[in-house]
Write a protein that holds these residues in place. Structure first.
Motif, mmCIF file in Angstrom:
data_model
loop_
_atom_site.group_PDB
_atom_site.id
_atom_site.type_symbol
_atom_site.label_atom_id
_atom_site.label_comp_id
_atom_site.label_asym_id
_atom_site.label_seq_id
_atom_site.Cartn_x
_atom_site.Cartn_y
_atom_site.Cartn_z
ATOM 1 N N ILE A 1 1.204 -3.878 -13.748
ATOM 2 C CA ILE A 1 1.505 -3.070 -12.879
ATOM 3 C C ILE A 1 1.914 -1.694 -13.662
ATOM 4 N N ALA A 2 1.259 -0.600 -13.344
ATOM 5 C CA ALA A 2 1.741 0.642 -13.802
ATOM 6 C C ALA A 2 2.497 1.583 -12.811
ATOM 7 N N VAL A 3 3.326 2.122 -13.288
ATOM 8 C CA VAL A 3 4.422 3.177 -12.681
ATOM 9 C C VAL A 3 4.292 4.387 -13.253
ATOM 10 N N ILE A 4 3.956 5.186 -12.309
ATOM 11 C CA ILE A 4 3.499 6.843 -12.933
ATOM 12 C C ILE A 4 4.640 7.503 -12.025
ATOM 13 N N PRO A 5 5.840 7.984 -12.460
ATOM 14 C CA PRO A 5 6.624 8.519 -11.395
ATOM 15 C C PRO A 5 6.240 9.995 -11.222
ATOM 16 N N SER A 6 5.627 10.760 -12.243
ATOM 17 C CA SER A 6 5.544 12.095 -11.787
ATOM 18 C C SER A 6 4.356 12.194 -10.822
ATOM 19 N N GLN A 7 3.580 11.288 -10.880
ATOM 20 C CA GLN A 7 2.515 11.145 -9.805
ATOM 21 C C GLN A 7 2.587 10.522 -8.505
ATOM 22 N N GLN A 8 4.000 10.111 -8.402
ATOM 23 C CA GLN A 8 4.592 9.225 -7.309
ATOM 24 C C GLN A 8 3.572 7.976 -7.041
ATOM 25 N N THR A 9 3.078 7.461 -8.232
ATOM 26 C CA THR A 9 1.931 6.386 -7.840
ATOM 27 C C THR A 9 2.300 5.119 -8.492
ATOM 28 N N VAL A 10 1.903 4.076 -7.967
ATOM 29 C CA VAL A 10 1.815 2.720 -8.621
ATOM 30 C C VAL A 10 0.606 2.077 -8.450
ATOM 31 N N ILE A 11 0.163 1.359 -9.471
ATOM 32 C CA ILE A 11 -1.112 0.694 -9.406
ATOM 33 C C ILE A 11 -1.203 -0.784 -10.022
ATOM 34 N N VAL A 12 -1.603 -1.632 -9.424
ATOM 35 C CA VAL A 12 -1.780 -3.243 -9.888
ATOM 36 C C VAL A 12 -3.075 -3.313 -10.153
ATOM 37 N N TYR A 13 -3.151 -3.805 -11.300
ATOM 38 C CA TYR A 13 -4.682 -4.087 -11.790
ATOM 39 C C TYR A 13 -4.936 -5.219 -12.849
ATOM 40 N N ILE B 1 4.567 -1.450 -4.953
ATOM 41 C CA ILE B 1 4.006 -2.581 -5.715
ATOM 42 C C ILE B 1 3.535 -3.546 -4.626
ATOM 43 N N LYS B 2 4.292 -3.837 -3.543
ATOM 44 C CA LYS B 2 4.023 -4.712 -2.641
ATOM 45 C C LYS B 2 3.029 -4.468 -1.962
ATOM 46 N N GLU B 3 2.612 -2.984 -1.460
ATOM 47 C CA GLU B 3 1.641 -2.135 -0.727
ATOM 48 C C GLU B 3 0.231 -2.561 -1.652
ATOM 49 N N SER B 4 0.343 -2.584 -2.855
ATOM 50 C CA SER B 4 -0.627 -2.619 -3.997
ATOM 51 C C SER B 4 -1.355 -3.997 -3.963
ATOM 52 N N PHE B 5 -0.462 -4.815 -3.786
ATOM 53 C CA PHE B 5 -0.753 -6.288 -3.797
ATOM 54 C C PHE B 5 -1.396 -6.552 -2.477
ATOM 55 N N ILE B 6 -0.956 -6.050 -1.454
ATOM 56 C CA ILE B 6 -1.380 -6.345 0.178
ATOM 57 C C ILE B 6 -2.675 -5.605 0.038
ATOM 58 N N LYS B 7 -3.207 -4.789 -0.616
ATOM 59 C CA LYS B 7 -4.583 -4.375 -0.639
ATOM 60 C C LYS B 7 -5.324 -5.210 -1.502
ATOM 61 N N ILE B 8 -4.867 -5.765 -2.636
ATOM 62 C CA ILE B 8 -5.596 -6.538 -3.169
ATOM 63 C C ILE B 8 -6.084 -7.974 -2.468
#
Length: 232
Positions: free
Chosen positions: A220-232, A171-178
């Motif tokens: 914030i979307a957390v998709i554990p099976s894809q090891q992915t988090v998205i902030v949108y 989550i923090k990494e995603s906000f860093i990118k935004i």
């Protein structure tokens, strides 16, 4: 070059979609016997080339699925599509996880012989995405996370705590990118308000968890099976 491509629609109103995939290994770079004549910089350079090519191929696959004909404009950040003006963000990870370099081996090295890539597009606003294959150590969290977050995390069972630490990192990494925060600034921000939701996800094992961050107004979307988090 890509396989195991997965597409997820996050918000039909803002046309927010994400996709993840694996980049198929190319010999001889992931062949241990062949690696003997290659230097570490050569292998790392090839991995970066695979990452760069992989995320852009994945973007094209996603656009094709959505019947969007457009091209990526990389002249400014955040990236956007030239004609439709969709926002675009990439993420990738491999055996030499990017966090290992950043934190000087505080996160264990991985020997996973493939590259994983992810992309998110949104018509609404800049979005962030982070895909990670390795866990984030508690020692790393204690160095960088906000004291209020650590006060909650330290009392949790280790397995649940490890899950929440990793999702918080993403989550923090995603906000860093935004917002283009510095790494230390972004990792040190306080997201204690969403930790209860992450704890529930760790217990319930939902395929997709969506959280609204009231402080920022982002979802914030957390998709554990894809090891992915998205902030949108």
């Amino acid at each position: 070059m890509l396989h195991d491509i997965l597409y997820t629609q996050l918000d039909p109103m803002t046309m927010t979609w994400c996709a993840t995939a694996q980049v198929r290994p190319i010999q001889p770079y992931y062949d241990q016997a062949a690696d003997a004549h290659l230097s570490a910089p050569q292998i790392a350079r090839h991995q970066r080339q695979q990452q760069r090519a992989g995320v852009r191929l994945l973007l094209q696959a996603l656009l094709k699925r959505l019947d969007i004909v457009d091209r990526l404009d990389e002249s400014n950040f955040p990236y956007r599509l030239t004609h439709s003006q969709y926002y675009v963000c990439f993420s990738h990870t491999n055996g030499n996880n990017k966090n290992t370099t950043r934190m000087q081996n505080d996160i264990e090295k991985s020997d996973i012989p493939y590259v994983k890539v992810a992309v998110v597009i949104s018509r609404h606003r800049a979005s962030g995405i982070d895909i990670e294959v390795k866990e984030v150590k508690w020692q790393v969290a204690k160095r960088f996370y906000h004291p209020k977050e650590l006060a909650i995390l330290q009392d949790m069972p280790i397995i649940k705590r490890d899950n929440v630490i990793k999702w918080l990192w993403q989550i923090k990494e995603s906000f860093i990118k935004i917002h283009q925060y510095t790494l230390a600034q972004g990792l040190g921000m306080d997201y204690t308000a969403i930790i209860p939701h992450l704890i529930k996800q760790s217990t319930d094992s939902l395929p997709l968890l969506t959280i609204t961050d009231d402080n920022s107004g982002y979802r914030i979307a957390v998709i554990p099976s894809q090891q992915t988090v998205i902030v949108y």
